[in-house]
Structure formats: structure tokens, C-alpha cells
Design a protein around this motif. Structure first.
Motif, PDB file in Angstrom:
ATOM      1  N   PRO A 211       0.582  -1.352   0.000  1.00  0.00           N
ATOM      2  CA  PRO A 211       0.035  -0.173   0.026  1.00  0.00           C
ATOM      3  C   PRO A 211       0.928   1.364  -0.136  1.00  0.00           C
ATOM      4  O   PRO A 211       0.424   2.229  -0.121  1.00  0.00           O
ATOM      5  CB  PRO A 211      -0.830  -0.061   1.218  1.00  0.00           C
ATOM      6  CG  PRO A 211       0.173  -0.965   2.174  1.00  0.00           C
ATOM      7  CD  PRO A 211       0.958  -1.925   1.191  1.00  0.00           C
ATOM      8  N   GLY A 212       2.197   1.042   0.069  1.00  0.00           N
ATOM      9  CA  GLY A 212       2.872   2.640   0.308  1.00  0.00           C
ATOM     10  C   GLY A 212       3.434   2.963  -0.917  1.00  0.00           C
ATOM     11  O   GLY A 212       2.919   2.443  -2.197  1.00  0.00           O
ATOM     12  N   ASP A 213       4.131   3.891  -0.895  1.00  0.00           N
ATOM     13  CA  ASP A 213       4.600   4.869  -2.301  1.00  0.00           C
ATOM     14  C   ASP A 213       6.019   5.060  -1.969  1.00  0.00           C
ATOM     15  O   ASP A 213       6.749   4.584  -0.804  1.00  0.00           O
ATOM     16  CB  ASP A 213       3.658   5.911  -2.320  1.00  0.00           C
ATOM     17  CG  ASP A 213       3.717   6.859  -1.309  1.00  0.00           C
ATOM     18  OD1 ASP A 213       4.479   6.964  -0.608  1.00  0.00           O
ATOM     19  OD2 ASP A 213       2.738   7.827  -1.411  1.00  0.00           O
ATOM     20  N   MET A 214       6.520   5.750  -3.102  1.00  0.00           N
ATOM     21  CA  MET A 214       7.874   6.218  -2.995  1.00  0.00           C
ATOM     22  C   MET A 214       8.606   7.248  -1.657  1.00  0.00           C
ATOM     23  O   MET A 214       9.724   7.208  -1.650  1.00  0.00           O
ATOM     24  CB  MET A 214       8.298   6.947  -3.883  1.00  0.00           C
ATOM     25  CG  MET A 214       8.386   5.925  -5.266  1.00  0.00           C
ATOM     26  SD  MET A 214       9.269   4.395  -5.203  1.00  0.00           S
ATOM     27  CE  MET A 214      10.937   4.944  -4.979  1.00  0.00           C
ATOM     28  N   PHE A 285      -4.914  -8.308 -14.822  1.00  0.00           N
ATOM     29  CA  PHE A 285      -5.360  -6.893 -15.542  1.00  0.00           C
ATOM     30  C   PHE A 285      -5.693  -5.792 -14.949  1.00  0.00           C
ATOM     31  O   PHE A 285      -5.308  -4.605 -14.531  1.00  0.00           O
ATOM     32  CB  PHE A 285      -6.327  -7.015 -16.753  1.00  0.00           C
ATOM     33  CG  PHE A 285      -6.402  -5.698 -17.529  1.00  0.00           C
ATOM     34  CD1 PHE A 285      -5.475  -5.188 -18.124  1.00  0.00           C
ATOM     35  CD2 PHE A 285      -7.634  -4.975 -17.227  1.00  0.00           C
ATOM     36  CE1 PHE A 285      -5.706  -3.915 -18.986  1.00  0.00           C
ATOM     37  CE2 PHE A 285      -7.988  -3.890 -18.095  1.00  0.00           C
ATOM     38  CZ  PHE A 285      -7.092  -3.287 -18.767  1.00  0.00           C
ATOM     39  N   VAL A 286      -6.812  -6.118 -13.845  1.00  0.00           N
ATOM     40  CA  VAL A 286      -7.130  -4.969 -12.929  1.00  0.00           C
ATOM     41  C   VAL A 286      -6.151  -4.796 -11.726  1.00  0.00           C
ATOM     42  O   VAL A 286      -6.153  -3.714 -11.493  1.00  0.00           O
ATOM     43  CB  VAL A 286      -8.716  -5.573 -12.199  1.00  0.00           C
ATOM     44  CG1 VAL A 286      -9.007  -4.695 -11.080  1.00  0.00           C
ATOM     45  CG2 VAL A 286      -9.800  -5.774 -13.193  1.00  0.00           C
ATOM     46  N   GLU A 287      -5.539  -5.741 -11.180  1.00  0.00           N
ATOM     47  CA  GLU A 287      -4.560  -5.526 -10.252  1.00  0.00           C
ATOM     48  C   GLU A 287      -3.301  -4.821 -10.551  1.00  0.00           C
ATOM     49  O   GLU A 287      -2.884  -3.714 -10.189  1.00  0.00           O
ATOM     50  CB  GLU A 287      -3.937  -6.921  -9.945  1.00  0.00           C
ATOM     51  CG  GLU A 287      -4.980  -7.720  -8.972  1.00  0.00           C
ATOM     52  CD  GLU A 287      -4.292  -9.004  -8.410  1.00  0.00           C
ATOM     53  OE1 GLU A 287      -4.855  -9.562  -7.430  1.00  0.00           O
ATOM     54  OE2 GLU A 287      -3.160  -9.510  -9.101  1.00  0.00           O
ATOM     55  N   MET A 288      -2.992  -5.214 -11.859  1.00  0.00           N
ATOM     56  CA  MET A 288      -1.903  -4.269 -12.387  1.00  0.00           C
ATOM     57  C   MET A 288      -1.951  -2.722 -12.800  1.00  0.00           C
ATOM     58  O   MET A 288      -1.368  -2.041 -12.662  1.00  0.00           O
ATOM     59  CB  MET A 288      -1.245  -5.123 -13.685  1.00  0.00           C
ATOM     60  CG  MET A 288      -0.618  -6.426 -13.256  1.00  0.00           C
ATOM     61  SD  MET A 288      -0.034  -7.474 -14.859  1.00  0.00           S
ATOM     62  CE  MET A 288       1.040  -6.215 -15.581  1.00  0.00           C
ATOM     63  N   ALA A 293      -1.570   2.798 -11.942  1.00  0.00           N
ATOM     64  CA  ALA A 293      -2.235   4.243 -11.842  1.00  0.00           C
ATOM     65  C   ALA A 293      -1.894   4.596 -10.213  1.00  0.00           C
ATOM     66  O   ALA A 293      -1.700   5.980 -10.195  1.00  0.00           O
ATOM     67  CB  ALA A 293      -3.723   3.862 -11.704  1.00  0.00           C
ATOM     68  N   ARG A 294      -1.822   3.590  -9.327  1.00  0.00           N
ATOM     69  CA  ARG A 294      -1.384   4.319  -7.927  1.00  0.00           C
ATOM     70  C   ARG A 294      -0.176   5.205  -7.846  1.00  0.00           C
ATOM     71  O   ARG A 294      -0.145   5.939  -7.166  1.00  0.00           O
ATOM     72  CB  ARG A 294      -1.580   3.035  -7.105  1.00  0.00           C
ATOM     73  CG  ARG A 294      -1.400   3.630  -5.608  1.00  0.00           C
ATOM     74  CD  ARG A 294      -1.684   2.298  -4.538  1.00  0.00           C
ATOM     75  NE  ARG A 294      -0.925   1.283  -4.773  1.00  0.00           N
ATOM     76  CZ  ARG A 294      -1.252   0.127  -5.146  1.00  0.00           C
ATOM     77  NH1 ARG A 294      -2.448  -0.036  -5.611  1.00  0.00           N
ATOM     78  NH2 ARG A 294      -0.610  -0.877  -5.383  1.00  0.00           N
ATOM     79  N   PRO A 298       2.559   4.810 -16.825  1.00  0.00           N
ATOM     80  CA  PRO A 298       1.521   5.173 -17.938  1.00  0.00           C
ATOM     81  C   PRO A 298       0.957   3.603 -17.905  1.00  0.00           C
ATOM     82  O   PRO A 298       1.285   2.513 -17.741  1.00  0.00           O
ATOM     83  CB  PRO A 298       2.642   5.182 -19.004  1.00  0.00           C
ATOM     84  CG  PRO A 298       4.099   4.894 -18.375  1.00  0.00           C
ATOM     85  CD  PRO A 298       3.943   5.115 -16.945  1.00  0.00           C
ATOM     86  N   ARG A 299      -0.171   3.719 -18.613  1.00  0.00           N
ATOM     87  CA  ARG A 299      -1.236   2.686 -18.926  1.00  0.00           C
ATOM     88  C   ARG A 299      -1.669   2.809 -20.388  1.00  0.00           C
ATOM     89  O   ARG A 299      -2.000   1.576 -20.850  1.00  0.00           O
ATOM     90  CB  ARG A 299      -2.374   2.598 -18.046  1.00  0.00           C
ATOM     91  CG  ARG A 299      -1.883   2.387 -16.547  1.00  0.00           C
ATOM     92  CD  ARG A 299      -3.250   2.244 -15.724  1.00  0.00           C
ATOM     93  NE  ARG A 299      -3.885   3.672 -15.649  1.00  0.00           N
ATOM     94  CZ  ARG A 299      -5.059   3.792 -15.385  1.00  0.00           C
ATOM     95  NH1 ARG A 299      -5.879   2.587 -14.458  1.00  0.00           N
ATOM     96  NH2 ARG A 299      -5.860   5.024 -14.994  1.00  0.00           N
ATOM     97  N   LEU A 300      -1.717   4.068 -21.036  1.00  0.00           N
ATOM     98  CA  LEU A 300      -1.996   4.251 -22.292  1.00  0.00           C
ATOM     99  C   LEU A 300      -1.014   4.730 -23.215  1.00  0.00           C
ATOM    100  O   LEU A 300      -0.039   5.462 -22.456  1.00  0.00           O
ATOM    101  CB  LEU A 300      -3.203   5.187 -22.397  1.00  0.00           C
ATOM    102  CG  LEU A 300      -4.541   4.743 -21.824  1.00  0.00           C
ATOM    103  CD1 LEU A 300      -5.437   5.683 -21.623  1.00  0.00           C
ATOM    104  CD2 LEU A 300      -5.074   3.561 -22.950  1.00  0.00           C
ATOM    105  N   PRO A 301      -0.762   4.538 -24.415  1.00  0.00           N
ATOM    106  CA  PRO A 301       0.120   4.845 -25.420  1.00  0.00           C
ATOM    107  C   PRO A 301       0.487   6.537 -25.121  1.00  0.00           C
ATOM    108  O   PRO A 301       1.370   7.144 -25.020  1.00  0.00           O
ATOM    109  CB  PRO A 301      -0.170   4.689 -26.761  1.00  0.00           C
ATOM    110  CG  PRO A 301      -1.030   3.422 -26.557  1.00  0.00           C
ATOM    111  CD  PRO A 301      -1.648   3.408 -25.373  1.00  0.00           C
ATOM    112  N   ALA A 302      -0.912   7.195 -24.951  1.00  0.00           N
ATOM    113  CA  ALA A 302      -0.576   8.730 -24.959  1.00  0.00           C
ATOM    114  C   ALA A 302       0.149   9.131 -23.609  1.00  0.00           C
ATOM    115  O   ALA A 302       0.742  10.199 -23.789  1.00  0.00           O
ATOM    116  CB  ALA A 302      -2.125   9.212 -24.808  1.00  0.00           C
TER     117      ALA A 302
END
Length: 355
Positions: A211-214, A285-288, A293-294, A298-302
Motif C-alpha cells: 500500500p505504500g509509495d516512494m 489486468f485489474v490488479e496491475m 495508476a496508484r 503510464p497505462r496508455l500510449p498517450a
């Protein structure tokens, strides 16, 4: 008589904590790597020079070399300099490119190599692979695994956050790479090394669900250890298979076709998410996707400034980057039109499931 065990090459010393760099001289002595500090210190254009100055009083016999570019030519040039005198070891200080140049040069010179990582951008910090650019294309070169790996959280914290977050994408991509490896076993009878798979998967799962971050030392430590485990997984089986599948084929294709688009880890994470969608594994797919996102990956080419057509072109070219590898991309063998359609479905799935 059957073999009852196997010998696995691993670093003699692994240290992930704040203040670890200050103990480098003692680590070299205690590990019997260098008693007198006769080492070649290789630094990059980032924090490497600062760290070299920090350790200079305790390593007075060391020579410091600056490298840049992450190319095979840079590694060959460094190798030539290492022949000018006798060294006990090579100490590579910096990010992925610096470490890979140092690993390659040390291996060609027959010297042990110590990694001092200032960033957590990818799993190269402890892997037996050096990713170097040669004639415009990034290739993977087999090298000796580092004899010691040091990650000082103080210097990681001081580095570019985007580089460190990219390592999350590289670790999480192991899940997709392992699914591709299993696919190759089912379709082509390719053997899967269970120990290597376990090492690669355990680190990925730990990062995926943390659950943590950088900003959290606990999470950063888990990320560093996961990157190291990923490198060890490759050493165990003698191939990058447990950490590189269709995800990395896409990453390498983008590097070739659209250089400078994004970092290794960012593209590996994006490629892994797309390949997981192609496999139809909705849970993963949902987990990754949630994990990427969290952490703002990036998740999309854009998200990496690629158009849909450019991403389709990269997916089409991807299998050519690793002709010997069998992944979901080779399995589906999609035409440009089919790839375009699946990409549209993928974008729709992201909107439907996660917003």
C-alpha cells in the motif's frame, strides 16, 4: 547419481538501507573484495560524482572514471582504461546505464563488480545482463552477476522520483513475463525453471500489493529487494526469461522506433498491462492497472506521448527484437488491423474497470 542440489551464483553482500554508502570501504574489506581500496570507481552524470567524493577519503587508492550514454562503445572504452593498471574490483555508482556499462567492462576484464545503485529504475542493479545500445539498437549482453549490491535509500530519495517509480513498472512486468514463459512451455515445450519463477514472482507480488509509495522507506526497501530478486531469478536460470516477455519486446520496439519516448521501466509496465489484457486475464489486468495508476505510471500510449498508430507499429515490430522468444505476441500473431482493434478494446477496458 542424481544431483541433490545446485550451486547458484549470488552477490556476497546485499545492503539496502540509509547510510549504506558510508560503509563501502568496510564492505570491500569484510567481503575480501579489496583490502587496500585498489578499485576502479565508475560514476555517471548524476549523483555518482557526489558519492565518489564522499567515499574518496576511505578509498584513497581508487581511480574514478566517468561514463555516459549506456552504449557498447562506452563500455569498451571503459574496458580499455581498466587495463592500464591492476584493480581488485570495479565499483559502479549510479543509475541503470552507468551500472550496465560498469558490469560489461568488469566482466570483459575479468574483475568482480560492486553495484552502488542511486536509482531503482530497473532490475539491472543485480542481474547478469547488461543492456547497452549498439548501432542504434539496445541489446542484452551476458555479464557476471555483481559480487555486492548496495542501495542507499538516502541517495535514492535524492534522485529523480520518476526514475525510481519506473522500477515499479519493471518489477510488476515480471507477472506478464512469467505468464509468457508458461505459454511457451505449453505451446513449445520450453522448460520453466521453478526457482527462477518463484524469485521473480515473489518480488512482483510484494510490490503489486504493497500500500505504500516512494515516500515510504518500507515500500522503497521492498521495491529494491524485488529488483534484486528479479536479477537473481535471471542468474538462477541463465536467461532473462523470468523477467522479460512480450512486455519487454514492446519496450525494446519503442526504444528502436521512437527513441527517448520513456524509460525502460515505464515502457515495460505499459507493455505488461497490454499483454495481460491480450491474454484475457481480467484479475491480473485489474490488479496491475490499479498498481500502475496508484504510482502514476503510464497505462496508455498517450501517457508516453505515443499515438495509437505508433503503438500499433511498435507491437508489430516487437517480436523482431527477440526472435527466439515466444510470448503472447507471437502466439496471437496479430495483423496491424487486429492490433488496432485490440488496442481500442484495451483502452475501453481501462475506462470500464478503473476509470
Amino acid at each position: 547419481m542424481p544431483l541433490l542440489a545446485r550451486t547458484v551464483l549470488t552477490p556476497l553482500h546485499i545492503d539496502v538501507r540509509r547510510g549504506a554508502v558510508a560503509d563501502l570501504a568496510a564492505i570491500l574489506v569484510d567481503g575480501r573484495i579489496s583490502a587496500g581500496g585498489d578499485v576502479a570507481v565508475v560514476v555517471g552524470p548524476g549523483q555518482g560524482a557526489q558519492i565518489a567524493e564522499l567515499i574518496r577519503p576511505s578509498l584513497r587508492a581508487a581511480d574514478v572514471f566517468t561514463v555516459a550514454g549506456g552504449t557498447l562503445d562506452a563500455a569498451d572504452d571503459l574496458g580499455a582504461k581498466l587495463r592500464q593498471r591492476s584493480y581488485d574490483a570495479v565499483v559502479g555508482i549510479g543509475g541503470g546505464k552507468t551500472i550496465d556499462v560498469a558490469k560489461y567492462a568488469a566482466t570483459r576484464r575479468g574483475l568482480p563488480m560492486v553495484t552502488v545503485a542511486t536509482a531503482l529504475a530497473n532490475d539491472g542493479i543485480a542481474s547478469p545482463v547488461a543492456s547497452l545500445v549498439n548501432e542504434g539498437m539496445k541489446g542484452s549482453y551476458g555479464v557476471h552477476i555483481p559480487i555486492a549490491v548496495i542501495v542507499d535509500l538516502d541517495f535514492v530519495e535524492a534522485g529523480p522520483e520518476r526514475h525510481n517509480r519506473a522500477g515499479i513498472g519493471d518489477v510488476v512486468s515480471n507477472i506478464s513475463a512469467l505468464a509468457d514463459w508458461e505459454l511457451a512451455r505449453q505451446v513449445r515445450g520450453e522448460p520453466v525453471d521453478g526457482l527462477a519463477a518463484s524469485l521473480a514472482r515473489s518480488g512482483a507480488e510484494a510490490v503489486l500489493h504493497h500500500p505504500g509509495d516512494m515516500s515510504d522507506d518500507g515500500f522503497v526497501t521492498v521495491l529494491a529487494e524485488a529488483l534484486i530478486s528479479s536479477g537473481l531469478a535471471m542468474a538462477v536460470c541463465g536467461t532473462s526469461r523470468p523477467a522479460s516477455g512480450g512486455c519487454h519486446e514492446i519496450m525494446h520496439a519503442v526504444d528502436v522506433l521512437f527513441p527517448g519516448t520513456a524509460s525502460h521501466g515505464e515502457l515495460a509496465g505499459l507493455g505488461a498491462l497490454f499483454c495481460t489484457f491480450l491474454r484475457g486475464d481480467e484479475r491480473r489486468f485489474v490488479e496491475m492497472s490499479a498498481c500502475l495508476a496508484r504510482h502514476g505510471l503510464p497505462r496508455l500510449p498517450a501517457d508516453v506521448a505515443l499515438t495509437e498508430e505508433q503503438f500499433v507499429e511498435a507491437v508489430q515490430f516487437a517480436p523482431a527484437t527477440r526472435p527466439d522468444r515466444y510470448t503472447i505476441l507471437e502466439h496471437l500473431a496479430m495483423s496491424p488491423t487486429e492490433t488496432r482493434e485490440r488496442l481500442a478494446d484495451y483502452a475501453g477496458a481501462l475506462r470500464d474497470h478503473l476509470g
